[in-house]
Write a protein that holds these residues in place. Sequence first.
Motif, PDB file in Angstrom:
ATOM      1  N   ILE A 477       0.934  -1.358   0.122  1.00  0.00           N
ATOM      2  CA  ILE A 477      -0.146  -0.054  -0.104  1.00  0.00           C
ATOM      3  C   ILE A 477       0.646   1.257   0.056  1.00  0.00           C
ATOM      4  CG2 ILE A 477      -1.544   1.533   1.434  1.00  0.00           C
ATOM      5  CD1 ILE A 477      -2.676  -1.154   2.513  1.00  0.00           C
ATOM      6  N   ILE A 478       0.536   2.228  -0.663  1.00  0.00           N
ATOM      7  CA  ILE A 478       1.262   3.410  -0.875  1.00  0.00           C
ATOM      8  C   ILE A 478       0.321   4.408  -0.632  1.00  0.00           C
ATOM      9  CG2 ILE A 478       2.490   5.106  -2.279  1.00  0.00           C
ATOM     10  CD1 ILE A 478       3.312   2.871  -4.134  1.00  0.00           C
ATOM     11  N   ASN A 479       0.260   5.038   0.555  1.00  0.00           N
ATOM     12  CA  ASN A 479      -0.476   6.096   1.207  1.00  0.00           C
ATOM     13  C   ASN A 479      -0.481   7.368   0.358  1.00  0.00           C
ATOM     14  OD1 ASN A 479       1.413   7.692   2.484  1.00  0.00           O
ATOM     15  ND2 ASN A 479       0.581   6.845   4.484  1.00  0.00           N
ATOM     16  N   ALA A 480      -1.592   8.300   0.684  1.00  0.00           N
ATOM     17  CA  ALA A 480      -1.266   9.668  -0.049  1.00  0.00           C
ATOM     18  C   ALA A 480      -0.110  10.336   0.426  1.00  0.00           C
ATOM     19  CB  ALA A 480      -2.843  10.262   0.687  1.00  0.00           C
ATOM     20  N   ALA A 481       0.418  10.008   1.223  1.00  0.00           N
ATOM     21  CA  ALA A 481       1.767  10.836   1.605  1.00  0.00           C
ATOM     22  C   ALA A 481       2.935  10.146   1.019  1.00  0.00           C
ATOM     23  CB  ALA A 481       1.971  10.700   3.053  1.00  0.00           C
ATOM     24  N   GLY A 482       2.934   9.102   0.358  1.00  0.00           N
ATOM     25  CA  GLY A 482       3.864   8.280  -0.642  1.00  0.00           C
ATOM     26  C   GLY A 482       4.563   7.233   0.261  1.00  0.00           C
ATOM     27  N   LYS A 483       4.339   6.879   1.523  1.00  0.00           N
ATOM     28  CA  LYS A 483       4.566   6.111   2.496  1.00  0.00           C
ATOM     29  C   LYS A 483       4.343   4.493   2.029  1.00  0.00           C
ATOM     30  CE  LYS A 483       6.444   4.617   6.440  1.00  0.00           C
ATOM     31  NZ  LYS A 483       7.952   4.449   6.831  1.00  0.00           N
ATOM     32  N   ASN A 484       5.277   3.902   1.851  1.00  0.00           N
ATOM     33  CA  ASN A 484       5.046   2.227   1.432  1.00  0.00           C
ATOM     34  C   ASN A 484       4.557   1.579   2.786  1.00  0.00           C
ATOM     35  OD1 ASN A 484       5.687   2.959  -0.897  1.00  0.00           O
ATOM     36  ND2 ASN A 484       7.136   1.213  -1.279  1.00  0.00           N
ATOM     37  N   LEU A 485       3.452   0.994   2.895  1.00  0.00           N
ATOM     38  CA  LEU A 485       3.052   0.115   3.708  1.00  0.00           C
ATOM     39  C   LEU A 485       2.728  -1.341   3.632  1.00  0.00           C
ATOM     40  CD1 LEU A 485       0.350   2.730   5.529  1.00  0.00           C
ATOM     41  CD2 LEU A 485       2.790   2.431   5.957  1.00  0.00           C
ATOM     42  N   SER A 486       3.156  -2.052   4.530  1.00  0.00           N
ATOM     43  CA  SER A 486       2.797  -3.780   4.241  1.00  0.00           C
ATOM     44  C   SER A 486       1.332  -4.111   4.823  1.00  0.00           C
ATOM     45  CB  SER A 486       4.025  -4.445   4.831  1.00  0.00           C
ATOM     46  OG  SER A 486       3.588  -5.847   4.874  1.00  0.00           O
ATOM     47  N   PRO A 487       0.436  -4.522   4.006  1.00  0.00           N
ATOM     48  CA  PRO A 487      -0.789  -4.745   4.772  1.00  0.00           C
ATOM     49  C   PRO A 487      -0.634  -6.203   5.463  1.00  0.00           C
ATOM     50  CG  PRO A 487      -0.763  -5.160   2.285  1.00  0.00           C
ATOM     51  CD  PRO A 487       0.570  -4.389   2.681  1.00  0.00           C
ATOM     52  N   SER A 488       0.316  -7.074   4.968  1.00  0.00           N
ATOM     53  CA  SER A 488       0.300  -8.385   5.617  1.00  0.00           C
ATOM     54  C   SER A 488       0.766  -8.348   7.204  1.00  0.00           C
ATOM     55  CB  SER A 488       1.098  -9.312   5.037  1.00  0.00           C
ATOM     56  OG  SER A 488       2.504  -9.101   4.963  1.00  0.00           O
ATOM     57  N   VAL A 489       1.713  -7.231   7.365  1.00  0.00           N
ATOM     58  CA  VAL A 489       2.300  -6.991   8.771  1.00  0.00           C
ATOM     59  C   VAL A 489       1.043  -6.541   9.427  1.00  0.00           C
ATOM     60  CG1 VAL A 489       3.865  -5.585  10.080  1.00  0.00           C
ATOM     61  CG2 VAL A 489       4.705  -6.846   7.948  1.00  0.00           C
ATOM     62  N   ILE A 490       0.296  -5.794   9.073  1.00  0.00           N
ATOM     63  CA  ILE A 490      -0.714  -4.981  10.084  1.00  0.00           C
ATOM     64  C   ILE A 490      -1.836  -6.034  10.336  1.00  0.00           C
ATOM     65  CG2 ILE A 490      -2.437  -3.288  10.143  1.00  0.00           C
ATOM     66  CD1 ILE A 490      -0.688  -1.723   8.022  1.00  0.00           C
ATOM     67  N   GLU A 491      -2.200  -6.939   9.112  1.00  0.00           N
ATOM     68  CA  GLU A 491      -3.255  -7.921   9.385  1.00  0.00           C
ATOM     69  C   GLU A 491      -2.874  -8.955  10.212  1.00  0.00           C
ATOM     70  OE1 GLU A 491      -4.612  -7.016   4.761  1.00  0.00           O
ATOM     71  OE2 GLU A 491      -3.497  -8.554   5.076  1.00  0.00           O
ATOM     72  N   ASN A 492      -1.275  -9.317  10.132  1.00  0.00           N
ATOM     73  CA  ASN A 492      -1.114 -10.418  10.992  1.00  0.00           C
ATOM     74  C   ASN A 492      -1.060 -10.064  12.496  1.00  0.00           C
ATOM     75  OD1 ASN A 492      -0.641 -12.860   9.413  1.00  0.00           O
ATOM     76  ND2 ASN A 492       1.315 -12.024   8.578  1.00  0.00           N
ATOM     77  N   THR A 493      -0.803  -8.615  12.632  1.00  0.00           N
ATOM     78  CA  THR A 493      -0.758  -7.977  14.044  1.00  0.00           C
ATOM     79  C   THR A 493      -2.273  -8.363  14.882  1.00  0.00           C
ATOM     80  OG1 THR A 493       1.257  -6.632  13.497  1.00  0.00           O
ATOM     81  CG2 THR A 493      -0.401  -6.059  15.376  1.00  0.00           C
ATOM     82  N   MET A 494      -3.068  -7.817  13.883  1.00  0.00           N
ATOM     83  CA  MET A 494      -4.547  -7.968  14.448  1.00  0.00           C
ATOM     84  C   MET A 494      -5.022  -9.542  14.444  1.00  0.00           C
ATOM     85  SD  MET A 494      -5.388  -4.900  14.591  1.00  0.00           S
ATOM     86  CE  MET A 494      -4.606  -3.300  14.270  1.00  0.00           C
ATOM     87  N   LYS A 495      -4.592 -10.446  13.541  1.00  0.00           N
ATOM     88  CA  LYS A 495      -4.977 -11.908  13.432  1.00  0.00           C
ATOM     89  C   LYS A 495      -4.185 -12.340  14.665  1.00  0.00           C
ATOM     90  CE  LYS A 495      -4.568 -12.928   9.059  1.00  0.00           C
ATOM     91  NZ  LYS A 495      -4.439 -13.681   8.045  1.00  0.00           N
TER      92      LYS A 495
END
Length: 614
Positions: A477-495
Amino acid sequence: MSDMTHEPSFQDQGYISLTQLLERHAQTVPDEVAMRQKDMGIWQETTWRQYRDQTHAIAAGLVDLGIAHGEHVGIISENRQEWIVTQLGINSAAAVTCGIYPTSPANEVVHLLSSADCKVVFCEDQEQVDKVLEIRDKLPLLEHIVVFDAKGLYGYDANLWMTLDALIERGKTQLKHSPQAVTDRLAEQDPDDTALIVFTSGSTGLPKAAMISFRNIWSQMALLWDAVPSQTHQNILSYLPLCHVAEQAFSTMNAMARRMVVNFGESLRTIRTDLQEISPQMFFGVPRIWEKMQSELTVLGDRTGPLRRWLLHKALKSAQQRGAKPRAQWTGKQKLSYAFYRPFLYAPLLGYLGLARCNIAMTAAAPISPDLLAMFRGMGLPLIEIYGMTETTGAATLQPMDLNCQGRIGRAITGVESRVGEDGELLLRGPIIFKGYYKNDKATAETLQDGWLHTGDVVEEHEDGTLTIVDRKKDIIINAAGKNLSPSVIENTMKASPFIKECIVIGDQRKFLVALIQVDYDTVTTWAERQGLAYTTFKSLSENPKVRELVQNEVDKGNAQLAPVEQIKRFTLLTKELDHDDGEVTATMKVRRSTIAKQYEQQIEALFKESTAA
């Protein structure tokens, strides 16, 4: 049991195909048990000699049906002994096995069978036969349907199908008239012939038919022999789909190399009982299996008294803290706490899960939460993370037990080269790399370049040479500020929460992140019953305000472990479970993000609007 370290390494013994290895076992240990299958509650045993004889009869039957060297034969079935016997029978006829998920709907089956040019298809039962008959007119190359379990089919046109037993009898007759029918085919077999076609998951498009050679398989067996220390004739349970490369590497390749006893339960619903009865020394599970086991332990605690519940949660938290470090780095206090909890809590809990005798456990096929990995390690279960893909014939990297468990996939196993591309993509090279995609030169050229496999996974390389998967290149994911984010890291934290089964993060080109969350029905219903909440369906449960509060608390805990830019600002609870038939997940339960984005577009947009208004 003989220790494998006292025998010559698999690599040193030189190339041998799966079919040749089966013949070797049938000659050297003919009466040793090779497989067990549970039928009506009783485990039925098959020896190596019986295994070999059945494969030869199937091979001769296929030769009699007109299957030529290199032609393709499909299998649509859940895991059972007939799957592997048929696979080796197809290979013994110098033909190619093409596995298809039994959960695939008819419209997906037609694509898989037609793209693989299958001339014969083996079906487990009436359900799978009905799928094939529904699309029969769209499969001009398909000539024969062979059925493992013919129950319910006797009213069908007998010209459309035959039983496996009938094919075996046909093969035995063929062998009487032409004793060399199978040995002649085996003599034609070349190491670089395609042995298996394994379809990719299709999470970002239609599944592709990956061609895996006999040499690829031998290389995977040889590398696993060196990378995963074990003994011969141990028990394993085969329950994950055999059309997936991970289960092939575990239940076919590794099991054949080490002469393991492969056990097949009655169904996926009996896994808990099967594990407890078998108590395997080696166990492989995808992250969802380990998440499910964690949830079971949580439910177990929630269904007991307050004191026991408190003690169990305290013991599991202690295990998680302890297991985040290699055992050699445990403090004296951590060693004492392990010694205290082990006999009366950890050992019984592992016994309840069916893992009391497990001396090595593995997870692969998708990222796993580091906290979950740490919890099992801290309980004394040696759980290691493996990275691989269809295109690597199984395992390509392995996480050593002497390293911190920080979500890393370890290093490339001996014999495999790895490097990181300029854009962070993991590139791999070695004898386990597949031949290419069947009749798809464009996709092959994009994936294989100058001998290097472009995995499509972005990684981070650490100073010690170990790797961490950041995410799929296509999923970053590249957010509006141009920052690269990993959805799987966030998702696994929640899961990591026992109450959250699925979490799909959305936020590409947006100012913040939102998520679609599916609750874990088993753990949330147990919690709801303890709270005295009334519900009737998954939908009514998910729409209960108290359940939303519960999930909000879990999201808040997850957010506390993430950087502000990675935190989920708003979420909505899905009112149905994600379904393969609806195209929301693949047969391996990987989320199809593009499909989800379309199907839940209104809910997603509402989340961003509500967040903006807030």
